[in-house]
Design a protein around this motif. Structure first.
Motif, mmCIF file in Angstrom:
data_model
loop_
_atom_site.group_PDB
_atom_site.id
_atom_site.type_symbol
_atom_site.label_atom_id
_atom_site.label_comp_id
_atom_site.label_asym_id
_atom_site.label_seq_id
_atom_site.Cartn_x
_atom_site.Cartn_y
_atom_site.Cartn_z
ATOM 1 N N TYR A 134 16.799 -25.177 29.372
ATOM 2 C CA TYR A 134 17.979 -25.185 28.755
ATOM 3 C C TYR A 134 17.902 -24.999 27.136
ATOM 4 O O TYR A 134 18.384 -24.223 26.598
ATOM 5 N N LEU A 135 17.122 -25.953 26.471
ATOM 6 C CA LEU A 135 17.216 -26.071 25.171
ATOM 7 C C LEU A 135 16.412 -24.720 24.580
ATOM 8 O O LEU A 135 16.947 -24.129 23.926
ATOM 9 N N GLU A 136 15.261 -24.226 25.320
ATOM 10 C CA GLU A 136 14.594 -23.054 24.755
ATOM 11 C C GLU A 136 15.706 -21.623 24.975
ATOM 12 O O GLU A 136 15.585 -20.993 23.950
ATOM 13 N N ALA A 137 16.358 -21.565 26.026
ATOM 14 C CA ALA A 137 17.275 -20.662 26.237
ATOM 15 C C ALA A 137 18.562 -20.700 25.150
ATOM 16 O O ALA A 137 18.765 -19.568 24.497
ATOM 17 N N PHE A 138 19.033 -22.003 24.787
ATOM 18 C CA PHE A 138 20.052 -22.140 24.039
ATOM 19 C C PHE A 138 19.703 -21.727 22.749
ATOM 20 O O PHE A 138 20.469 -20.876 21.984
ATOM 21 N N ARG A 139 18.636 -22.095 22.193
ATOM 22 C CA ARG A 139 18.005 -21.841 21.056
ATOM 23 C C ARG A 139 18.061 -20.343 20.729
ATOM 24 O O ARG A 139 18.096 -19.858 19.729
ATOM 25 N N ASP A 140 17.387 -19.649 21.689
ATOM 26 C CA ASP A 140 17.358 -18.132 21.607
ATOM 27 C C ASP A 140 18.594 -17.685 21.530
ATOM 28 O O ASP A 140 19.001 -16.541 20.511
ATOM 29 N N LYS A 141 19.588 -17.982 22.364
ATOM 30 C CA LYS A 141 21.099 -17.394 22.300
ATOM 31 C C LYS A 141 21.619 -17.584 20.837
ATOM 32 O O LYS A 141 22.306 -16.895 20.617
ATOM 33 N N VAL A 142 21.253 -18.897 20.299
ATOM 34 C CA VAL A 142 22.372 -19.121 18.933
ATOM 35 C C VAL A 142 21.639 -18.258 17.950
ATOM 36 O O VAL A 142 22.434 -17.732 17.006
ATOM 37 N N LYS A 143 20.052 -17.919 18.043
ATOM 38 C CA LYS A 143 19.576 -16.954 16.945
ATOM 39 C C LYS A 143 20.372 -15.459 17.188
ATOM 40 O O LYS A 143 20.237 -14.858 16.100
ATOM 41 N N SER A 144 20.596 -15.145 18.277
ATOM 42 C CA SER A 144 21.216 -13.886 18.416
ATOM 43 C C SER A 144 22.710 -13.677 18.315
ATOM 44 O O SER A 144 23.180 -12.766 18.464
ATOM 45 N N ILE A 145 23.422 -14.914 18.052
ATOM 46 C CA ILE A 145 24.984 -14.914 17.851
ATOM 47 C C ILE A 145 25.178 -14.121 16.644
ATOM 48 O O ILE A 145 24.766 -14.402 15.803
#
Length: 145
Positions: A134-145
């Motif tokens: 979850y942490l890694e996926a959320f980190r990636d998603k926030v980078k692309s927002i």
């Protein structure tokens, strides 16, 4: 505005907030601010000192929040700051700070360990793996927002 968070997301956010609230209650119980508890916890995990940069990274708190807590701990004689090459600073426990950690943070860590150790090994591993995922996926998603 419509509802955006799924029922599962609401539940996850609620649980995460509740856990944060328990750390806040622990800090209050020990007469510490949240930032002081985070700082002492980070140092305890490293031994008796920790780089300031790492405290910010481990706690997820802003540098301003950590600096505020550091000033209080330093003024109370619980930590000292040492230059550590370039702009790096190391936060070190004093004797008084070490005693405080043993009476506060170590008790929190023991409670955390007791909880995890009460779970079967496979459940601990599943929990840790899913949290990391979850942490890694959320980190990636926030980078692309």
């Amino acid at each position: 505005m419509g509802e955006y968070a799924s029922a599962e997301m609401k539940r996850l956010n609620y649980l995460t907030s509740e856990i944060d609230g328990i750390y806040h209650k622990a800090a209050l119980k020990f007469g510490l601010s949240d930032s002081e508890l985070m700082i002492l916890y980070s140092i305890c995990n490293e031994g008796d000192s920790c780089l300031l940069h790492d405290i910010c990274r481990y706690s997820g708190a802003s540098r301003q929040t950590i600096n505020s807590g550091l000033r209080k701990l330093e003024k109370a004689g619980r930590v000292t700051l040492e230059a550590c090459g370039g702009k790096k600073k190391r936060v070190c426990l004093t004797e008084q700070g070490g005693e405080l950690v043993r009476n506060t943070v170590v008790r929190v860590i023991q409670a955390e360990n007791d909880i995890l150790n009460s779970w079967p090994e496979n459940e601990r591993e599943i929990y840790l793996e899913l949290t990391k995922k979850y942490l890694e996926a959320f980190r990636d998603k926030v980078k692309s927002i």
